[in-house]
Write a protein that holds these residues in place. Sequence first.
Motif, short mmCIF file in Angstrom:
data_model
loop_
_atom_site.label_atom_id
_atom_site.label_comp_id
_atom_site.label_asym_id
_atom_site.label_seq_id
_atom_site.Cartn_x
_atom_site.Cartn_y
_atom_site.Cartn_z
N LYS A 142 -22.43 1.59 -36.53
CA LYS A 142 -22.31 2.84 -35.77
C LYS A 142 -23.69 3.25 -35.07
N PHE A 143 -23.53 3.42 -33.82
CA PHE A 143 -24.79 3.79 -33.37
C PHE A 143 -25.17 5.52 -33.48
N PHE A 144 -26.27 5.46 -34.28
CA PHE A 144 -26.42 6.77 -35.02
C PHE A 144 -27.32 7.67 -33.96
N ASN A 145 -28.15 7.18 -33.01
CA ASN A 145 -28.62 7.62 -31.85
C ASN A 145 -29.09 6.80 -31.08
N SER A 146 -29.99 7.18 -30.11
CA SER A 146 -30.27 6.11 -28.97
C SER A 146 -31.45 5.04 -29.44
N THR A 147 -31.71 5.11 -30.65
CA THR A 147 -32.78 3.94 -31.23
C THR A 147 -32.37 3.54 -32.84
N GLU A 148 -31.15 4.09 -33.26
CA GLU A 148 -30.80 3.61 -34.75
C GLU A 148 -29.61 3.37 -34.91
N GLY B 42 -33.12 -10.84 -52.74
CA GLY B 42 -33.92 -11.97 -52.23
C GLY B 42 -34.28 -11.77 -50.60
N PHE B 43 -34.03 -10.81 -50.07
CA PHE B 43 -34.33 -10.28 -48.64
C PHE B 43 -35.20 -9.33 -48.30
N VAL B 44 -35.33 -9.00 -47.25
CA VAL B 44 -36.03 -7.70 -46.59
C VAL B 44 -35.57 -7.68 -45.24
N LEU B 45 -35.28 -6.42 -44.87
CA LEU B 45 -34.81 -5.97 -43.63
C LEU B 45 -35.90 -5.22 -43.07
N PRO B 46 -36.96 -6.08 -42.21
CA PRO B 46 -38.43 -5.24 -41.91
C PRO B 46 -38.01 -4.09 -40.95
N GLU B 47 -36.82 -3.83 -40.34
CA GLU B 47 -36.71 -2.93 -39.34
C GLU B 47 -35.83 -1.66 -40.02
N ASN C 247 -35.61 4.57 -43.79
CA ASN C 247 -35.10 5.39 -44.92
C ASN C 247 -34.49 6.57 -44.25
N THR C 248 -33.23 6.71 -44.56
CA THR C 248 -32.66 8.04 -43.65
C THR C 248 -32.37 9.09 -44.70
N GLY C 249 -32.45 8.43 -46.06
CA GLY C 249 -32.14 9.50 -47.16
C GLY C 249 -30.72 9.11 -47.91
N ASN C 250 -29.96 8.50 -46.91
CA ASN C 250 -28.52 8.25 -47.48
C ASN C 250 -28.18 6.94 -47.56
N THR D 256 -29.93 1.53 -42.34
CA THR D 256 -30.39 1.86 -40.89
C THR D 256 -31.44 1.13 -40.13
N ILE D 257 -30.88 0.58 -39.27
CA ILE D 257 -31.77 -0.31 -38.48
C ILE D 257 -32.39 0.41 -37.09
N ARG D 258 -33.85 0.53 -37.10
CA ARG D 258 -34.28 1.25 -35.84
C ARG D 258 -34.79 -0.02 -34.81
N GLN D 259 -34.54 0.05 -33.46
CA GLN D 259 -35.07 -1.07 -32.68
C GLN D 259 -34.86 -0.37 -31.32
N PRO D 260 -35.92 -0.62 -30.37
CA PRO D 260 -35.69 -0.26 -29.01
C PRO D 260 -34.54 -0.67 -27.95
N PHE D 261 -33.92 0.22 -27.47
CA PHE D 261 -32.69 -0.44 -26.75
C PHE D 261 -32.93 0.10 -25.43
N GLU D 262 -32.54 -0.89 -24.38
CA GLU D 262 -32.79 -0.33 -22.91
C GLU D 262 -31.48 0.32 -22.27
N TYR D 263 -31.73 1.42 -21.85
CA TYR D 263 -30.53 2.03 -21.27
C TYR D 263 -30.58 2.05 -19.72
N LYS D 264 -31.33 1.67 -19.06
CA LYS D 264 -31.70 1.47 -17.86
C LYS D 264 -30.37 1.31 -16.78
N LEU D 265 -29.60 0.52 -17.35
CA LEU D 265 -28.40 0.06 -16.52
C LEU D 265 -27.23 1.16 -16.88
#
Length: 382
Positions: A79-85, A112-117, A120-123, A148-157
């Motif tokens: 689920k897209f939480f907002n424009s960057t998460e 055994g793994f880490v998700l670097p992006e 912590n949203t509290g939930n 909750t993964i945060r990454q930059p998205f391009e919305y130009k198009l």
Amino acid sequence: MKEKNWWLVSIGISAALLIILISLWLQMNNYFVEPTKLISEEGTNIYLQKNWENKLKESGYTDQPTIKVKTGIFIQSLKFFNSTEIDLSGYIWQRYQDGIHDTIKPPFSEVGFVLPEQVNTGNTITPQEVYREHINGETIIGWYFEATIRQPFEYKLYPFDHKTVRVRMWHKLFSKNIVLVPDFEAYTSTQLDKIFGIEKEIILGTWNREDTYFDYKPSSYDTNFGISNYIGQTDFPELHYNFVVKRKFENAFIVYLLPVLLVATLLFAALLTVSNKPDLVSKHGFNTSGFIGACSALFFVVMLAHIQLREQFPGSGIIYMEYFYILMYVYLVIAVVNTFIFSIGAASWLTIIHYRDNLIPKIAYWPVTLITIILVTLVVME
């Protein structure tokens, strides 16, 4: 030339320009295939040999041989939480071979793994081990995760945009020369035309599934994290699972683009009523104050729709669809100025306004509009 012929020329040009615009939209809606997709274990080994292991030898890192850990992922919800998460949930598993991975295999209840992006949203919850099986000389450990993964998205198009949701994965012992590799055997197929690692019935709202693939992205850091002789500081191959979604154009069209098109049509209809011929004035009820009032109402419609659109992408630059709103602002101002000058008979030298009862602005309305949109589209596509 007769007025009827002028209108036929305008309609013909507008139709041709509309076809060009639609063809550009189809090009914008195409998805670019990532050239570094990993589809097999053999191809992965070749990539790592060329882009990582050979570089280590050249740099003199011979005391830390590369340890490969097969890793897989399955997404159950997105689920897209907002424009960057993005909120994700699903399973991640790893295979540890006896005699090779004994020193790095995580004990029970450790991840055994880490998700670097991940943020912590509290939930969100800590990944939980849900199975551990020992089969044919290897231990398979699986964890359920919510992140909750945060990454930059391009919305130009927008609304012709695609989004590539990437899940970056590190091994927990990231200070060592441990490289995660895709567990291709766990999927039915990972070929270029297949979608894998995601729930078939996943609910994506305004998005459609487009593609999935594994790849590596070289990561470099300007710090060694306090670890002397940190091996992963330069061009370390990070495993990414990528999930590509394409926006449903019809939703954005109905919500954001259709109101602008209706406003443009209403403005054109209002412009057709502009005349200084008594019979047409009485027939259409044209007057300057009424025209300005109508433009003011249309302005507020455009402004409110624009604000609603902008609230969806607060951190982005100007997106493609915004240019339609900006164009309407300009058109509303030009229409008011044109009508005012024409109605009071000022600036008689402005033939473009006074010629044949304001004919030129009327027949040029749609061709100029479409040419402007085409030029903006070409600029945005660059």
